[in-house]
Scaffold this motif. Structure first.
Motif, PDB file in Angstrom:
ATOM      1  N   THR A 107       0.825  -1.206   0.000  1.00 35.09           N
ATOM      2  CA  THR A 107       0.000   0.000   0.000  1.00 35.09           C
ATOM      3  C   THR A 107       0.861   1.258   0.000  1.00 35.09           C
ATOM      4  N   ALA A 108       1.961   1.234   0.742  1.00 36.98           N
ATOM      5  CA  ALA A 108       2.858   2.395   0.784  1.00 36.98           C
ATOM      6  C   ALA A 108       3.397   2.707  -0.604  1.00 36.98           C
ATOM      7  N   TYR A 109       3.742   1.679  -1.367  1.00 38.16           N
ATOM      8  CA  TYR A 109       4.254   1.909  -2.719  1.00 38.16           C
ATOM      9  C   TYR A 109       3.152   2.362  -3.673  1.00 38.16           C
ATOM     10  N   ALA A 110       1.959   1.794  -3.537  1.00 39.07           N
ATOM     11  CA  ALA A 110       0.855   2.230  -4.393  1.00 39.07           C
ATOM     12  C   ALA A 110       0.547   3.706  -4.142  1.00 39.07           C
ATOM     13  N   ARG A 111       0.570   4.113  -2.885  1.00 42.23           N
ATOM     14  CA  ARG A 111       0.314   5.515  -2.563  1.00 42.23           C
ATOM     15  C   ARG A 111       1.425   6.423  -3.088  1.00 42.23           C
TER      16      ARG A 111
ATOM     17  N   GLU B 182      -4.574   2.711 -11.814  1.00 38.83           N
ATOM     18  CA  GLU B 182      -4.438   1.328 -12.254  1.00 38.83           C
ATOM     19  C   GLU B 182      -3.113   0.738 -11.785  1.00 38.83           C
ATOM     20  N   VAL B 183      -3.168  -0.485 -11.253  1.00 39.55           N
ATOM     21  CA  VAL B 183      -1.977  -1.157 -10.726  1.00 39.55           C
ATOM     22  C   VAL B 183      -1.987  -2.613 -11.181  1.00 39.55           C
ATOM     23  N   TRP B 184      -0.855  -3.055 -11.701  1.00 45.66           N
ATOM     24  CA  TRP B 184      -0.669  -4.455 -12.064  1.00 45.66           C
ATOM     25  C   TRP B 184       0.012  -5.209 -10.919  1.00 45.66           C
ATOM     26  N   VAL B 185      -0.241  -6.501 -10.819  1.00 48.34           N
ATOM     27  CA  VAL B 185       0.389  -7.364  -9.821  1.00 48.34           C
ATOM     28  C   VAL B 185       1.386  -8.279 -10.522  1.00 48.34           C
ATOM     29  N   ALA B 186       2.644  -8.186 -10.102  1.00 50.69           N
ATOM     30  CA  ALA B 186       3.708  -9.012 -10.677  1.00 50.69           C
ATOM     31  C   ALA B 186       4.171 -10.022  -9.635  1.00 50.69           C
ATOM     32  N   ALA B 187       4.047 -11.290  -9.942  1.00 47.33           N
ATOM     33  CA  ALA B 187       4.455 -12.345  -9.012  1.00 47.33           C
ATOM     34  C   ALA B 187       5.953 -12.574  -9.119  1.00 47.33           C
TER      35      ALA B 187
ATOM     36  N   ALA C  49      -2.652  -7.970  -4.703  1.00 47.94           N
ATOM     37  CA  ALA C  49      -3.894  -7.651  -5.405  1.00 47.94           C
ATOM     38  C   ALA C  49      -4.800  -6.785  -4.536  1.00 47.94           C
ATOM     39  N   ARG C  50      -4.825  -7.057  -3.241  1.00 46.09           N
ATOM     40  CA  ARG C  50      -5.647  -6.252  -2.342  1.00 46.09           C
ATOM     41  C   ARG C  50      -5.195  -4.800  -2.355  1.00 46.09           C
ATOM     42  N   ALA C  51      -3.891  -4.584  -2.305  1.00 50.76           N
ATOM     43  CA  ALA C  51      -3.373  -3.213  -2.339  1.00 50.76           C
ATOM     44  C   ALA C  51      -3.636  -2.568  -3.691  1.00 50.76           C
ATOM     45  N   ALA C  52      -3.524  -3.346  -4.757  1.00 47.59           N
ATOM     46  CA  ALA C  52      -3.796  -2.808  -6.096  1.00 47.59           C
ATOM     47  C   ALA C  52      -5.248  -2.362  -6.222  1.00 47.59           C
ATOM     48  N   GLU C  53      -6.158  -3.160  -5.724  1.00 43.36           N
ATOM     49  CA  GLU C  53      -7.575  -2.839  -5.829  1.00 43.36           C
ATOM     50  C   GLU C  53      -7.953  -1.595  -5.036  1.00 43.36           C
ATOM     51  N   ALA C  54      -7.202  -1.306  -3.974  1.00 45.12           N
ATOM     52  CA  ALA C  54      -7.497  -0.138  -3.143  1.00 45.12           C
ATOM     53  C   ALA C  54      -6.839   1.139  -3.662  1.00 45.12           C
ATOM     54  N   ALA C  55      -5.963   1.036  -4.656  1.00 41.47           N
ATOM     55  CA  ALA C  55      -5.240   2.200  -5.168  1.00 41.47           C
ATOM     56  C   ALA C  55      -6.171   3.098  -5.973  1.00 41.47           C
ATOM     57  N   ASP C  56      -5.779   4.371  -6.088  1.00 36.62           N
ATOM     58  CA  ASP C  56      -6.597   5.322  -6.853  1.00 36.62           C
ATOM     59  C   ASP C  56      -6.177   5.425  -8.314  1.00 36.62           C
TER      60      ASP C  56
ATOM     61  N   GLU D  85       2.875   1.696 -10.174  1.00 38.18           N
ATOM     62  CA  GLU D  85       1.835   1.112 -11.012  1.00 38.18           C
ATOM     63  C   GLU D  85       1.967  -0.406 -11.119  1.00 38.18           C
ATOM     64  N   VAL D  86       3.047  -0.951 -10.597  1.00 37.86           N
ATOM     65  CA  VAL D  86       3.248  -2.398 -10.540  1.00 37.86           C
ATOM     66  C   VAL D  86       3.716  -2.747  -9.132  1.00 37.86           C
ATOM     67  N   LEU D  87       3.041  -3.688  -8.507  1.00 26.22           N
ATOM     68  CA  LEU D  87       3.427  -4.172  -7.186  1.00 26.22           C
ATOM     69  C   LEU D  87       3.983  -5.589  -7.335  1.00 26.22           C
ATOM     70  N   ILE D  88       5.208  -5.786  -6.841  1.00 28.99           N
ATOM     71  CA  ILE D  88       5.884  -7.081  -6.947  1.00 28.99           C
ATOM     72  C   ILE D  88       5.671  -7.846  -5.649  1.00 28.99           C
ATOM     73  N   THR D  89       5.243  -9.080  -5.739  1.00 31.61           N
ATOM     74  CA  THR D  89       4.837  -9.858  -4.577  1.00 31.61           C
ATOM     75  C   THR D  89       6.007 -10.240  -3.665  1.00 31.61           C
ATOM     76  N   ALA D  90       5.667 -10.713  -2.481  1.00 32.02           N
ATOM     77  CA  ALA D  90       6.657 -11.097  -1.468  1.00 32.02           C
ATOM     78  C   ALA D  90       7.104 -12.546  -1.612  1.00 32.02           C
ATOM     79  N   SER D  91       7.084 -13.067  -2.823  1.00 31.66           N
ATOM     80  CA  SER D  91       7.394 -14.481  -3.050  1.00 31.66           C
ATOM     81  C   SER D  91       8.832 -14.727  -3.472  1.00 31.66           C
TER      82      SER D  91
END
Length: 301
Positions: free
Chosen positions: A55-59, A108-113, A99-106, A63-69
């Motif tokens: 969420t901190a990065y989305a704010r 468009e955000v993609w989720v990268a695994a 995905a949860r953080a992406a959906e809450a962003a104001d 535009e792309v959030l990389i997962t913790a995997s």
């Protein structure tokens, strides 16, 4: 909001901003990253902290959030008491948290695994050396179940990242070809070669031939190494390029600390963009403030 179209289509039109280092943001939130599982331990024990970091990065404008995997592997987690089903669930959870953080962003955000290299799960700095002594077939067998578990959770793209060795890239591309899933491939480099010492032209040529790869470039390297690497990549492929270096620090596996440069290393992002970089962000030790600065810079260019 979750992005509605493929990332590849956006890259054909414009530059897209990646997030920054997940581990340093977790540390800034007070998380304990000691031990072999690193950010994977936080994913397993404190998933809300991972969600907060995304969420901190989305704010900040990412535009792309990389997962913790990145460091989640079946063998490594088995050594710490996690059964196979539990590790599969963690891989899926990493995608759902982003995905949860992406959906809450104001925006468009993609989720990268994140698909980290084999060396990451060894927790000994091997991702900065490569040459693990495994065959391409053995490396493919290691990566295949992780990639399958991540894809089952529905990310927008795979972030095949911090790859130190073109042999490992070949293994990863073999698995990607089996899945048909879109991915980016990012090497970690030093002094004009892969960390394993292979010529960059040959390494990037592997990705050029893969229809699954939507972008290719470098991450978790000194910012000074980015532009020469991008130029080498541009000589091998017309695919969009990517760059998300660290702050120029060097990881000391023995002390498990970063050696920080005495003066900040410049980030010539305009030159990166001119060379073909369309995915730009940060890796280790690059936090939300720096990503917000990059967001303004990309808007300006």
């Amino acid at each position: 909001m979750r992005a509605s179209g493929p990332l590849a289509e956006a890259l054909a039109r414009r530059a897209v901003l990646l997030d920054g280092g997940l581990s340093n943001q977790l540390a800034a939130q007070g998380c304990d990253l000691s031990g072999d599982l690193w950010s994977g331990r936080v994913l397993a024990e404190y998933p809300d902290q991972v969600a907060a970091a995304h969420t901190a990065y989305a704010r900040a404008g990412a535009e792309v959030l990389i997962t913790a995997s990145y460091q989640v592997g079946y063998e490594a987690f088995a050594a710490h008491g996690h059964d196979r089903a539990g590790t599969t669930a963690l891989l899926g959870q990493s995608v759902r948290l982003a995905a949860r953080a992406a959906e809450a962003a104001d925006h468009e955000v993609w989720v990268a695994a994140s698909v980290g290299p084999y060396g990451a799960v060894l927790a000994d700095g091997s991702e900065y050396r490569g040459r693990y002594g495994l065959s391409v077939r053995e490396l493919a067998a290691f990566h295949r179940p992780r990639i399958e578990a991540l894809l089952a959770a529905g990310p927008d793209v795979l972030a095949v990242e911090t790859v130190p060795d073109s042999d490992e890239a070949e293994a990863l591309l073999t698995v990607l070809a089996e899945t048909g899933a879109p991915a980016w491939l990012s090497y970690t480099v030093a002094a004009g070669r892969t960390r394993a010492g292979q010529p960059l032209g040959e390494a990037f040529a592997l990705a050029a031939a893969s229809p699954e790869v939507i972008a290719v470039g470098v991450n978790c390297c000194d910012p000074a190494d980015v532009l020469p690497a991008l130029e080498a990549a541009a000589g091998e492929t017309a695919k969009p390029l990517l760059a998300y270096p660290n702050d120029g620090s060097v990881w000391d596996a023995g002390t498990r600390t970063w050696r920080t440069p005495e003066t900040p290393v410049p980030w010539p992002t305009r030159a990166w963009h001119t060379t073909g970089a369309r995915l730009i962000g940060g890796c280790c030790r690059i936090g939300p403030t720096r990503i917000a600065d990059l967001a303004r810079a990309l808007r300006g260019s």
